[in-house]
Design a protein around this motif. Sequence first.
Motif, mmCIF file in Angstrom:
data_model
loop_
_atom_site.group_PDB
_atom_site.id
_atom_site.type_symbol
_atom_site.label_atom_id
_atom_site.label_comp_id
_atom_site.label_asym_id
_atom_site.label_seq_id
_atom_site.Cartn_x
_atom_site.Cartn_y
_atom_site.Cartn_z
ATOM 1 N N TYR A 215 0.822 -1.220 0.000
ATOM 2 C CA TYR A 215 0.000 0.000 0.000
ATOM 3 C C TYR A 215 0.849 1.259 0.000
ATOM 4 C CZ TYR A 215 0.547 1.870 4.770
ATOM 5 O OH TYR A 215 1.030 2.462 5.911
ATOM 6 N N TYR A 224 -3.618 -6.672 4.742
ATOM 7 C CA TYR A 224 -4.946 -6.110 5.019
ATOM 8 C C TYR A 224 -5.878 -7.259 5.365
ATOM 9 C CZ TYR A 224 -8.900 -2.878 4.688
ATOM 10 O OH TYR A 224 -9.983 -2.088 4.975
ATOM 11 N N ASN A 236 -11.665 -3.516 10.150
ATOM 12 C CA ASN A 236 -10.618 -4.045 9.288
ATOM 13 C C ASN A 236 -9.248 -3.585 9.790
ATOM 14 O OD1 ASN A 236 -12.683 -5.082 7.796
ATOM 15 N ND2 ASN A 236 -12.373 -3.761 6.017
ATOM 16 N N ARG A 237 -8.246 -4.409 9.503
ATOM 17 C CA ARG A 237 -6.900 -4.114 9.978
ATOM 18 C C ARG A 237 -5.937 -3.964 8.809
ATOM 19 N NH1 ARG A 237 -7.380 -2.576 15.246
ATOM 20 N NH2 ARG A 237 -8.421 -4.160 16.504
ATOM 21 N N LEU A 238 -5.111 -2.920 8.861
ATOM 22 C CA LEU A 238 -4.005 -2.768 7.922
ATOM 23 C C LEU A 238 -2.717 -2.793 8.723
ATOM 24 C CD1 LEU A 238 -2.820 -2.286 5.124
ATOM 25 C CD2 LEU A 238 -3.144 0.170 5.467
ATOM 26 N N SER A 250 -4.068 0.849 10.918
ATOM 27 C CA SER A 250 -5.462 0.857 10.474
ATOM 28 C C SER A 250 -6.088 2.235 10.608
ATOM 29 C CB SER A 250 -6.267 -0.166 11.281
ATOM 30 O OG SER A 250 -5.645 -1.426 11.285
ATOM 31 N N ALA A 255 -7.795 3.020 6.537
ATOM 32 C CA ALA A 255 -8.275 1.752 5.985
ATOM 33 C C ALA A 255 -9.010 0.904 7.016
ATOM 34 C CB ALA A 255 -7.107 0.952 5.416
ATOM 35 N N ILE A 277 -8.594 -0.003 -2.681
ATOM 36 C CA ILE A 277 -9.273 -1.148 -2.067
ATOM 37 C C ILE A 277 -10.785 -1.024 -2.268
ATOM 38 C CG2 ILE A 277 -9.531 -2.551 0.013
ATOM 39 C CD1 ILE A 277 -7.231 -0.984 1.272
#
Length: 623
Positions: A215, A224, A236-238, A250, A255, A277
């Motif tokens: 990313y 991700y 959601n986790r980045l 995140s 994100a 995304i």
Amino acid sequence: MSRTHSARVVPSLGIVLACISFSSHAQAALVFSDVAPELGVEVESNSYWGAGVAFFDIDGDGDLDLYVVDGDGDPNLLFRNDGNRVFTEVGSQAGVNSSTFGKAVVPADIDNDGDADLLLTSYNPSDTNLLFRNDGGTFVDITSGSGFDFTGFSTGAAWADYDGDGLLDCYVGRYQGQRDYLLHNMGGGVFQDVAQTLGVDNQNGWTYQPAWFDYDFDGDLDLYVGNDDFFGGEENRLFRNDGGVFTDVSVASGAGISIATMGLAIADYDNDVDLDIYITNLAFGNVLLRNDGGVFTDVTAENGVAVNYICWGADFFDADNDGWLDLYVNASQEDGNPRPVGTEARGGGSLGAENRLFENLDGSGFADVSVASGTNNTGPSFCSAVGDYDEDGDLDLYVTNYWEFPGDEPSSFYENEHHPRGTVGDDFLRVDLIGTISNRDAVGAKVWILTSNGWQLRERRAGTGFLSSSESTLHFGLGNATTVERLFVQWPSGLAEEYQSIPAGTILTLVEGDGVPSDVDTTPAVKTGWSFVSATPNPVRETTRISLRGGAAPALVEVRDIQGRLVRTLAAPGATEFGGDVGIEWDRSDAQGRSVASGSYFLRLVSQGRTVDARRVLVLPAR
């Protein structure tokens, strides 16, 4: 389908070109035909919440075979592509006709031996996942002792070499409040779970689908994780990857959104050379996150791609080869209500929810062409994969539906009619990658190309959409461009290489280490729009004209000698729009106006404080 197909090797470029006969530029409309019944590849998949599908070459014969998960109690199906639009089911013969409650199917070369091995995840709490080694088209079950032999509601999976050791590792999502696994490849078919050690176990995440992608464009793959927060999961986790060490970004990246995430599609939809995304959701609406230099912005509304059905798998692909990625979305139903009483006997379909195909309008938004294209599957649809199964230069689409009652719809195989059957187009570039220092599949490699229509980017991924795997070949639509002027590949090892002047309608096989090394950071060249076109004449006796493709930001050309010492700085005229060509004259003089000595010199194109491109010129004695 028969066609002329020959290959030649160009040693100086380390490149394999497939030169094929082609038709004239084909029709622009997006039109597909469901050929599943004709080809004998219909499947009545009874895997609730999705049956994975994968395009990959099981036997190394160069065409795409098809694997479809069926469901609990029914054997999965492997359709071998025998050419000329003939498929033969060989699941039992190949040893992969599992009948467990299957979910994801993700092929990858885990041992770097040149063929695709196979991972199947299982949603049955009493069954393990399954890992198969490919031995020449026959698969051997190596699950026991591999590290994948754990039970408990596994969902999506994705492969990547997260630590750069040349071996593919795997992230496996799990549902029902169980933590996820990151399985580090130790070699010899053995994997070790390091998710908790590295802080990426995503405890209580309720994961449907993970994805690896770069990313922040720093050369390693970030993670991700798509979580379903509707049933108590988390956002959601980045996780940013810094050389195998992960940091949760995140919130900072934007994100980490909180929705009922089902599927993920990641690609550069707006051709600005970073990865965006698309996230599917319940009927509250899907989300499109645009990557703005490592920070994500919700641009769903302005692009009109919310859908507002219960959606699952999604795929970005260039359906009409115009150079812009279109978007396909699988929908199962309008809302969370059960089927009306009495619909079970005749098949309840998807309660009015049709799949969506959105045509990309050159980055300015999307148009819904689902009905006109013939891809508005009434499902209930969950998973899809993309690949050019008939090798005609356009991308086809396979969709799995949940077959619950007699009368429900089986899976669909949408053949792309962009190139009429029996012809091959000339409006594409297809790139296969073979890693040598990197993992052999080159998962994590980035390829970007420059044509007269601008830049495009693709990233090699293993595990796409929802529970599925599209073909490994990187496909670029070229529109009306007849030549790819420049192609850059950045391998997972960090090696960067360049190729030039590739004809449209070409299929390439690039081998790591065989290209022309690129000693500059090519990313800024793409981002700023600046690049070299030519220096003519070269060698130089009196004067050379340096032609540049212009960008909006200021730029200059540095002339440096063979030791890297600055000889002269030339200001580049500004271009009013991306892609405009500008020129600079160099009369072989230095900063003091003296004629430079004969020898090699480097022209370095600098914009925004960074070298973005370079050329070498040879100066000869003046006449």
